[in-house]
Design an enzyme around this catalytic site. Structure first.
Site, PDB file in Angstrom:
ATOM      1  N   PRO A 162     -13.957  27.536  -6.949  1.00  0.00           N
ATOM      2  CA  PRO A 162     -14.278  27.874  -5.554  1.00  0.00           C
ATOM      3  C   PRO A 162     -15.758  27.703  -5.243  1.00  0.00           C
ATOM      4  O   PRO A 162     -16.610  28.316  -5.878  1.00  0.00           O
ATOM      5  CB  PRO A 162     -13.844  29.332  -5.428  1.00  0.00           C
ATOM      6  CG  PRO A 162     -13.764  29.857  -6.814  1.00  0.00           C
ATOM      7  CD  PRO A 162     -13.453  28.688  -7.687  1.00  0.00           C
ATOM      8  N   GLU A 163     -16.061  26.835  -4.314  1.00  0.00           N
ATOM      9  CA  GLU A 163     -17.421  26.693  -3.808  1.00  0.00           C
ATOM     10  C   GLU A 163     -17.418  27.211  -2.375  1.00  0.00           C
ATOM     11  O   GLU A 163     -16.463  27.849  -1.950  1.00  0.00           O
ATOM     12  CB  GLU A 163     -17.870  25.226  -3.895  1.00  0.00           C
ATOM     13  CG  GLU A 163     -17.934  24.723  -5.331  1.00  0.00           C
ATOM     14  CD  GLU A 163     -18.544  23.329  -5.471  1.00  0.00           C
ATOM     15  OE1 GLU A 163     -19.339  22.939  -4.592  1.00  0.00           O
ATOM     16  OE2 GLU A 163     -18.227  22.653  -6.458  1.00  0.00           O
TER      17      GLU A 163
END
Length: 292
Positions: free
Chosen positions: A9-10
DNA sequence: CTAACTACCTGAACGC
DNA sequence: TGCGTTCAGGTAGTTA
């Protein structure tokens, strides 16, 4: 909750999660927290007895201001947050409202919501994290001194605070190669390994470059904004309509032009993309388009 | 202070 | 088939 196709997850993924969580959690009171003992969890007990007043995001961090809930000795309650729940998903963190499994590391029990869809049924938010790189901290509201990366976090890339001239100055002031420097979160918030490779490719900037001129900095500034905005848009829209092939969505495969594409021809010049290790991280780029 | 290095963590992929 | 090894990667802590 959203599955992330194995992606770390960015910023776009965290923003997508924030948008899903906000209507579910805003205004809800946390009555208790149960968590496995982990060094990356701290002061979670202080979340109990407090109400979530918002679900915010900075970079890859979720920030939930907590307001003391009205209690026996405090009938009116206060309206301003005195604590904040800071959450980082690490590599494999995700949230789910039901079906806890052995990888759930923390559960926030929520007070029944009379206005909720289930007529006041109690609920729980489960934090699932296979590799335990995620971090959950309760801090004094606004005090990020115990979370160095958050305390020094650069500007939000899609906000007015992110300016090309200041970004260029930040790059000029660092002696690190540009890609590892992006990953420190200091010049800009929320760029991780995937979108760093994407943005550098788009801007034709070599990931090893220790000097980035004004023009290239400007291009990188624009590329970061474009790639993150596009990713957020894709997270929020066509998600379910794509055929899932070996765990990844088709849109994901077509969206990325650099990350994970080593050996495939560069979309601009046809030169096979190469993969190297830079700053200890896998790095894919085009040796022709992204010259030093 | 900055930058470089290593630890953390565990399933998946790989090699024999 | 089964077992051992390597890899992935965001952040934090340590060291130079």
């Amino acid at each position: 909750m959203t599955r992330h196709h194995g992606r770390v997850p960015e910023l776009p993924e965290v923003e997508s999660i924030r948008r899903q969580l906000a209507p579910l959690l805003t205004g809800r009171t946390i009555v208790g927290v149960k968590a496995t003992p982990q060094r990356r969890f701290s002061r979670l007990d202080e979340a109990a007895g407090r109400r979530i007043s918002a679900v915010n995001r900075r970079g890859k961090y979720l920030l939930l201001p907590l307001v003391p809930a009205p209690g026996a000795g405090d009938p009116a309650g206060r309206s301003s947050p005195d604590r904040e729940l800071v959450m980082h998903l690490g590599m494999t963190g995700s949230f789910r409202l039901a079906d806890p499994d052995p990888y759930v590391r923390a559960t926030f029990h929520l007070l029944a919501d009379p206005a909720g869809p289930h007529g006041g049924e109690g609920a729980a938010l489960h934090f699932r994290d296979v590799r335990r790189f995620g971090r959950l901290s309760v801090v004094d509201a606004g005090d990020y001194s115990t979370i160095a990366t958050l305390a020094q976090l650069g500007p939000e890339p899609l906000s007015e605070e992110f300016r090309p001239d200041a970004f260029h100055a930040a790059l000029a002031g660092s002696r690190m190669p540009v890609k590892p420097y992006l990953l420190t979160q200091r010049p800009v918030a929320g760029v991780g390994n995937i979108y760093a490779d994407e943005a550098l490719w788009r801007a034709r900037v070599n990931p090893h470059a220790r000097r980035v001129g004004r023009e290239r900095a400007r291009a990188l500034w624009e590329a970061i904004r474009a790639v993150l905005a596009e990713a957020i848009e894709r997270e929020g829209t066509t998600f379910r309509d794509y055929a899932m092939v070996n765990g990844e969505s088709g849109r994901f495969a077509t969206f990325l032009t650099a990350y994970g594409q080593a050996g495939r021809p560069c979309a601009r010049c046809g030169e096979p993309l190469v993969k190297t290790v830079l700053g200890g991280r896998g790095t894919t780029y085009c040796r022709v388009c992204q010259r030093r």
